[in-house]
Design a protein around this motif. Structure first.
Motif, PDB file in Angstrom:
ATOM      1  N   GLY A 169       4.603   4.827   4.027  1.00  0.00           N
ATOM      2  CA  GLY A 169       3.353   4.465   3.433  1.00  0.00           C
ATOM      3  C   GLY A 169       3.115   3.782   2.265  1.00  0.00           C
ATOM      4  N   LYS A 170       3.703   4.092   1.542  1.00  0.00           N
ATOM      5  CA  LYS A 170       3.568   2.924   0.092  1.00  0.00           C
ATOM      6  C   LYS A 170       3.760   1.637   0.357  1.00  0.00           C
ATOM      7  N   LEU A 171       4.846   0.750   1.134  1.00  0.00           N
ATOM      8  CA  LEU A 171       3.965  -0.648   1.750  1.00  0.00           C
ATOM      9  C   LEU A 171       2.968  -1.148   2.242  1.00  0.00           C
ATOM     10  N   LEU A 172       2.250  -0.342   2.923  1.00  0.00           N
ATOM     11  CA  LEU A 172       0.916  -0.107   3.547  1.00  0.00           C
ATOM     12  C   LEU A 172      -0.044  -0.041   3.007  1.00  0.00           C
ATOM     13  N   LYS A 173      -0.165   0.953   1.769  1.00  0.00           N
ATOM     14  CA  LYS A 173      -0.637   0.745   0.613  1.00  0.00           C
ATOM     15  C   LYS A 173      -0.645  -0.345  -1.251  1.00  0.00           C
ATOM     16  N   GLY A 174      -0.057  -0.773  -0.821  1.00  0.00           N
ATOM     17  CA  GLY A 174      -0.055  -1.455  -1.587  1.00  0.00           C
ATOM     18  C   GLY A 174      -0.256  -3.021  -1.543  1.00  0.00           C
ATOM     19  N   LYS A 175      -0.541  -3.146   0.350  1.00  0.00           N
ATOM     20  CA  LYS A 175      -0.551  -4.628   1.030  1.00  0.00           C
ATOM     21  C   LYS A 175      -2.682  -4.382   1.574  1.00  0.00           C
ATOM     22  N   TYR A 176      -2.556  -2.672   1.908  1.00  0.00           N
ATOM     23  CA  TYR A 176      -3.718  -2.497   2.131  1.00  0.00           C
ATOM     24  C   TYR A 176      -4.949  -1.618   1.534  1.00  0.00           C
TER      25      TYR A 176
ATOM     26  N   ARG B 214       0.671  11.509   9.439  1.00  0.00           N
ATOM     27  CA  ARG B 214       1.817  11.552   8.394  1.00  0.00           C
ATOM     28  C   ARG B 214       2.082  10.339   7.553  1.00  0.00           C
ATOM     29  N   LEU B 215       1.147   9.775   6.916  1.00  0.00           N
ATOM     30  CA  LEU B 215       1.186   8.937   6.285  1.00  0.00           C
ATOM     31  C   LEU B 215      -0.144   9.443   5.393  1.00  0.00           C
ATOM     32  N   LEU B 216      -0.365  10.302   5.782  1.00  0.00           N
ATOM     33  CA  LEU B 216      -2.448  10.611   4.949  1.00  0.00           C
ATOM     34  C   LEU B 216      -1.451  12.114   4.336  1.00  0.00           C
ATOM     35  N   ASN B 217      -0.274  12.492   5.167  1.00  0.00           N
ATOM     36  CA  ASN B 217       0.318  14.068   4.296  1.00  0.00           C
ATOM     37  C   ASN B 217       1.224  13.560   3.612  1.00  0.00           C
ATOM     38  N   ASN B 218       1.978  12.774   3.968  1.00  0.00           N
ATOM     39  CA  ASN B 218       3.182  12.210   2.510  1.00  0.00           C
ATOM     40  C   ASN B 218       3.327  10.582   2.862  1.00  0.00           C
ATOM     41  N   PRO B 219       1.946  10.394   1.269  1.00  0.00           N
ATOM     42  CA  PRO B 219       1.890   9.314   1.141  1.00  0.00           C
ATOM     43  C   PRO B 219       3.191   8.367   0.377  1.00  0.00           C
ATOM     44  N   ASN B 220       4.185   9.346   0.029  1.00  0.00           N
ATOM     45  CA  ASN B 220       5.233   8.927  -0.866  1.00  0.00           C
ATOM     46  C   ASN B 220       6.522   7.709   0.265  1.00  0.00           C
ATOM     47  N   CYS B 221       6.237   8.506   1.718  1.00  0.00           N
ATOM     48  CA  CYS B 221       7.419   7.599   2.730  1.00  0.00           C
ATOM     49  C   CYS B 221       7.461   6.089   2.642  1.00  0.00           C
ATOM     50  N   LEU B 222       8.388   5.774   2.795  1.00  0.00           N
ATOM     51  CA  LEU B 222       8.125   4.332   2.612  1.00  0.00           C
ATOM     52  C   LEU B 222       7.015   3.056   3.430  1.00  0.00           C
TER      53      LEU B 222
ATOM     54  N   ALA C 290      -4.924  -0.380  -1.834  1.00  0.00           N
ATOM     55  CA  ALA C 290      -4.519   0.063  -3.180  1.00  0.00           C
ATOM     56  C   ALA C 290      -4.512   0.635  -4.334  1.00  0.00           C
ATOM     57  N   ASP C 291      -6.116   0.802  -4.039  1.00  0.00           N
ATOM     58  CA  ASP C 291      -7.611   1.737  -4.921  1.00  0.00           C
ATOM     59  C   ASP C 291      -7.932   2.864  -3.712  1.00  0.00           C
ATOM     60  N   CYS C 292      -7.671   2.805  -2.542  1.00  0.00           N
ATOM     61  CA  CYS C 292      -8.518   4.041  -2.043  1.00  0.00           C
ATOM     62  C   CYS C 292      -7.066   4.868  -1.399  1.00  0.00           C
ATOM     63  N   SER C 293      -7.382   5.862  -0.652  1.00  0.00           N
ATOM     64  CA  SER C 293      -6.564   6.622   0.205  1.00  0.00           C
ATOM     65  C   SER C 293      -6.627   6.305   1.834  1.00  0.00           C
ATOM     66  N   ILE C 294      -6.191   6.317   2.622  1.00  0.00           N
ATOM     67  CA  ILE C 294      -6.027   5.278   3.970  1.00  0.00           C
ATOM     68  C   ILE C 294      -7.293   5.610   4.346  1.00  0.00           C
ATOM     69  N   LEU C 295      -8.177   7.305   4.575  1.00  0.00           N
ATOM     70  CA  LEU C 295      -8.552   7.785   5.168  1.00  0.00           C
ATOM     71  C   LEU C 295     -10.177   6.162   4.631  1.00  0.00           C
ATOM     72  N   GLN C 296     -10.169   6.014   3.698  1.00  0.00           N
ATOM     73  CA  GLN C 296     -11.105   4.923   3.531  1.00  0.00           C
ATOM     74  C   GLN C 296     -10.714   3.248   3.100  1.00  0.00           C
TER      75      GLN C 296
END
Ligand SMILES: [Zn+2]
Length: 463
Positions: A28-35, A18-26, A37-43
């Protein structure tokens, strides 16, 4: 205990998907900012300090990575060397090493022009969408199968209440009990046999014979079922049995009363025995039409008090006035990877007919898709506005008329839908094979011109 662990991992992978296909969900944004920020969840990599939740998401992500690949659209998202994009059902990359200049090349650099967007797919399901069920199978795969006990399986409802002949019910029961004498089972009972599948040489298990063998997959692909058999991740028959037997048949009402699925399995088993004991190799079309014929005979014979009158038959869907009916079909040659496409625009006093030869066609399903795409282009050229496209490929029609996706058809379905925006009204409807004879003959005729050996195997599914 191990099963719980696997199931848990499969659920975690769903979060990752879900995070991969819907990166702009809440989340997704939280985790991206924290863990990451510079790459996709796959990396994303593990951080020195991280929450239990994020650690769990990474476990699920790792499961996804084992079984994901790209389906090619415009090619701009896919690195030629690093991303798996060569194969739809396992991870495959080109052999390296790449030269300095080519190391950053994308698949787009190999293509003439663009099309649909590239799409990340999960290889465990036919549609390329992740499902917990298929993730579970991947998670347990490392462990050799522990024989599951059948506590909680409703034999009465799932087997004995099936609307089919007693011999088929008994066969279904034996399948689920694992006592059908396929190679693998005989070996377990220390009987000396060749345990390989006679068609492909793989280990012959019950699930191989009925679902995973290429031959079985072809038969299921031809079968008019909704939502369609996804046999790629099917490992534990008892788990999937209720859902596969509930498949809706797309056959016209009255032809078969109950599910056609057990009959198809029965027919696959019969075809296997004829091959093993008589050396006779039936085609997938024959195997399917045998199943449908037997199911129909059983339906008629078991319900004599309900005659097959026009009342019990569903009226055929009538298209609104002014709608053109366009039928397409394809004939495909495995040896040359070419296809003949035929399409017919119904009109009076005479139908308009078209045919075309297609090259570099990977599968019969792709050939059906390309034939329909040609038909769409013709209708555009003729400036027709209200059209109903009919094809006997149940899979193709499902993809065009529902949200279902089949990775293999990704770009051709995209094209057809895109081109169809030109029409005022359009629909895609399944048509029984035996009613698509004119387009079928055109397609076969075209293929025969280029390849005289292919004719002569015209199978009429319901005769
Ligand atoms: Zn096989």
């Amino acid at each position: 205990m191990r099963d719980c662990q696997s199931f848990n991992d499969a659920l975690l992978a769903k979060i990752g998907w879900r995070l991969l296909n819907n990166p702009n969900c809440l989340l997704g944004k939280l985790l991206k900012g924290k863990y990451f920020a510079d790459c996709s969840i796959l990396q994303a990599t593990e951080a020195s300090v991280m929450s239990h939740g994020w650690r769990s998401v990474l476990i699920g992500r790792d499961l996804l990575l084992k079984n994901m690949g790209w389906t090619v659209g415009d090619g701009v998202s896919i690195n030629i060397w690093q991303d798996p994009w060569l194969c739809l059902n396992k991870q495959e990359r080109p052999m390296g090493p790449p030269s300095e200049q080519s190391v950053d090349l994308c698949v787009a650099d190999l293509l003439v022009d663009g099309g649909a967007q590239d799409k990340l797919i999960w290889s465990g399901t036919k549609g390329g969408e992740y499902s917990v069920k298929s993730g579970y199978y991947v998670a347990v795969e490392e462990e050799p199968d522990t024989r599951r006990n059948d506590a909680g399986f409703n034999w009465k409802r799932n087997v004995w209440a099936l609307d089919c002949a007693p011999k088929v019910k008994l066969f279904a029961w034996k399948l689920l009990k694992g006592v059908i004498p396929v190679g693998e089972r005989l070996l377990e009972r220390h009987i000396e046999v060749d345990l390989r599948c006679k068609r492909c040489g793989n280990n012959e298990s019950i699930t191989h014979l009925l679902f995973q063998c290429q031959f079985a997959q072809k038969v299921w692909q031809l079968a008019p079922l909704l939502p369609g058999m996804d046999s790629s991740g099917m490992l534990v028959l008892m788990v999937v049995w209720p859902s596969i037997c509930n498949q809706k048949s797309l056959l016209p009402a009255g032809i078969v009363n109950g599910s056609v699925v057990p009959w198809v399995m029965w027919s696959l088993w019969k075809a296997r025995n004829r091959l093993v004991f008589e050396g006779f190799s039936a085609s997938p079309e024959d195997t399917l039409s045998t199943a449908i014929r037997m199911a129909r005979e059983w339906s008629l014979q078991s319900k004599p008090e309900k005659p097959d009158t026009s009342r019990s038959r569903k009226p055929e869907m009538i298209a609104p006035t002014g709608t053109r009916i366009v039928r397409s079909d394809a004939a495909w040659s495995a040896s040359s990877l070419t296809a003949g496409a035929g399409w017919v625009i119904l009109s009076s006093p005479q139908n308009m007919t078209f045919q075309q030869h297609l090259e570099f066609v990977a599968s019969p399903l792709m050939a059906e898709g390309l034939a329909l795409r040609e038909a769409v282009l013709t209708c555009q050229r003729l400036k027709l506005q209200h059209i109903r496209f009919e094809s006997d490929s149940a899979q193709l029609i499902k993809c065009l008329s529902s949200n279902e996706t089949i990775a293999e058809l990704h770009s051709v379905v995209f094209d057809i839908l895109k081109l169809s925006e030109f029409f005022d009204s359009v629909s895609f409807v399944w048509l029984p094979r035996e009613r698509n004879v004119e387009a079928d003959a055109l397609a076969k005729g075209d293929l025969a011109m280029f390849e005289p050996l292919v004719v002569g195997e015209i199978v009429n599914a319901l005769n």
